[in-house]
Write an enzyme that holds these catalytic residues in place. Structure first.
Site, short mmCIF file in Angstrom:
data_model
loop_
_atom_site.label_atom_id
_atom_site.label_comp_id
_atom_site.label_asym_id
_atom_site.label_seq_id
_atom_site.Cartn_x
_atom_site.Cartn_y
_atom_site.Cartn_z
CG ASP A 36 -1.63 -1.27 1.50
OD1 ASP A 36 -1.88 -2.02 0.54
OD2 ASP A 36 -1.94 -1.54 2.68
CD GLU A 206 -8.52 -3.35 -1.10
OE1 GLU A 206 -9.22 -3.60 -0.11
OE2 GLU A 206 -7.51 -4.03 -1.41
#
Length: 327
Positions: A36, A206
């Protein structure tokens, strides 16, 4: 365009930085399981703020990495952890960084809440330096409730050209945008009185990200399952940060000859240059543990109409690119 493969092992070292006489960053760009990644430019340094990729019970701190040239990286250990955030007890992940008024604000998700009654959601750390240490800005989550079906995770903070800061976030297939107030202690309503507007495009799962180029708003997100081979990044374009966003297509996905599970990215624009990089995580070939993810960088380009061209993921990474210092 690919060049002859340069096999380069990136060693991390404490300050001062160890210099490498290599032409490309190599992928992954630094050692360790990190996911991420949020890329940023502060002053004369590139920064990457990733999730420490581990089971949730162990994912209780964050490191950061800085570089003058995208090739030589310095590790900044434990810039924030759950000891500094009393309400967070597990699963700190998906950092997003913004500089404002000589302060650095690190937004993060924590505790992976499944319902409004649980403690957790999106929090903020604040520091005088990008490398921390960060302390809890609010003493509680900035956002700890579900709105429009969106789990309060995977936030991205976007500063528009008028100085307004937006937070774009959401899991469980729903994405919201909201206006942050000036001191990042809460939210401001839109003109119609709503606080959380859903902007979910087709395929959204997401990992929100937004940037502007030539007066267009590019909204990007991750699709598929984070632990599987179908994880990928898609995008849309609009004339406003509120959309509407109609899915255009996939720009980043795995290459079974290079790595699997490529997704949850960010984008770095080199100031004053038409140079763009996509920073993302992927899983090395042969790895089956979902948490065995590494951070990589590759070039991102646009066609003559402004559409993002499909990214080629590489072992080479990107060429050395120093930032020009203000004179």
């Amino acid at each position: 365009m690919r060049k002859i493969l340069l096999i380069s092992i990136v060693f991390l070292c404490a300050a001062p930085l160890c210099a490498q006489d290599v032409e490309t960053s190599g992928n992954p760009v630094f050692e360790g399981w990190y996911a991420d990644p949020e890329g940023a430019v502060f002053g004369d340094k590139y920064w990457i703020f990733p999730t420490f990729s581990a089971p949730y019970a162990e994912q209780v701190f964050m490191d950061a990495f800085s570089s003058p040239d995208l090739v030589n990286w310095q590790k900044h250990e434990r810039i924030i952890d759950t000891a500094a955030v009393a309400w967070a007890d597990s699963a700190m992940w998906a950092p997003s960084i913004i500089q404002k008024d000589d302060k650095y604000f690190l937004f993060f998700a924590a505790n992976d809440i499944q319902k409004d009654e649980q403690m957790g959601g999106i929090g903020i750390g604040v520091s005088d330096e990008p490398g921390g240490p960060y302390k809890d800005h609010l003493g509680e989550p900035l956002l700890g409730k579900f709105h429009n079906g969106a789990q309060p995770i995977d936030q991205f903070v976007f500063e528009d050209k008028d100085g307004q800061h937006y937070m774009i976030y959401g899991g469980w297939g729903h994405c919201n945008i909201t206006k942050l107030n000036d001191d990042f202690t809460g939210f401001e309503p839109f003109e119609d009185g709503t606080v959380f507007k859903e902007i979910t495009p087709e395929g959204y799962v997401e990992g929100s990200f937004m940037f502007t180029r030539n007066d267009k708003y590019y909204f990007m997100w991750s699709e598929g399952g984070w632990g599987g081979p179908d994880y990928r990044v898609a995008y849309a374009m609009a004339d406003s940060p509120l959309g509407p966003f109609e899915r255009i297509g996939v720009v980043l996905e795995q290459d079974s000859s290079v790595a699997t599970g490529a997704g949850h990215h960010s984008v770095i624009e080199v100031p004053e240059k038409e140079e763009w990089y996509i920073v993302y995580h992927r899983r090395p070939l042969g790895e089956t543990d979902a948490n065995h993810r590494v951070t990589s960088i590759d070039k991102m380009t646009f066609d003559e109409d402004g559409y993002i061209e499909p990214v080629t993921i590489t072992f080479e990474g990107v060429e050395q690119q120093r930032l020009e210092q203000d004179k």
